[in-house]
Design an enzyme around this catalytic site. Sequence first.
Site, short mmCIF file in Angstrom:
data_model
loop_
_atom_site.label_atom_id
_atom_site.label_comp_id
_atom_site.label_asym_id
_atom_site.label_seq_id
_atom_site.Cartn_x
_atom_site.Cartn_y
_atom_site.Cartn_z
N CYS A 125 -3.12 -10.25 -6.48
CA CYS A 125 -4.18 -11.12 -5.95
C CYS A 125 -5.58 -10.63 -6.24
O CYS A 125 -6.55 -11.33 -5.99
CB CYS A 125 -4.02 -11.24 -4.43
N CYS A 152 1.36 -7.14 -0.40
CA CYS A 152 0.13 -6.66 0.24
C CYS A 152 0.35 -5.28 0.84
O CYS A 152 -0.55 -4.46 0.86
CB CYS A 152 -0.30 -7.61 1.35
N ASP A 156 -7.07 -8.12 -4.71
CA ASP A 156 -7.70 -7.50 -3.55
C ASP A 156 -7.81 -5.99 -3.73
O ASP A 156 -7.07 -5.40 -4.49
CB ASP A 156 -6.91 -7.82 -2.27
N CYS A 175 -6.44 -9.71 2.29
CA CYS A 175 -5.90 -10.65 3.26
C CYS A 175 -5.59 -9.96 4.59
O CYS A 175 -5.70 -8.73 4.69
CB CYS A 175 -4.62 -11.27 2.70
#
Length: 131
Positions: free
Chosen positions: A35, A104, A37, A60
């Site tokens: 993603c 994540c 991040d 996130c």
Amino acid sequence: MPFYSEKGMDHWHQPRNVGEIPDADGIGEVGNPVCGDMMTFYIKVQDNRIVDIKFKTFGCGAAIAVSSMVSEMAKGKTIEEALKITNELVAQELGGLPPNKMHCSNLGADALHKAIEDYLKKKEQKDAGKV
Ligand code: FES
């Protein structure tokens, strides 16, 4: 809702140890290829023990909760103990993560381990009298 557990929600809404340590002994930064991040961990080490830890996460809710959990798990631990914190353990401590959020959780322990590697590298240079 990105979490199954109340613990996960709690760490997302009230993350612990957010921030930066300006004179950190080790810094670890990782990016999530899925993603984009980013997560950075800062550690302060005394007598082989992580006495302070802070993080900055641009990601996130799951990534924030994971960072918060990793910081709590690592604080007060010796370097050897902190190296044993795995991504799986962190997800477990959070009461599990939804399958689409597992990527994540991979950032957390990786960023911590990188910060420890950075600390060990700097320590080695210092011990060798190069710094
Ligand atoms: Fe990027 Fe979770 S979506 S870390």
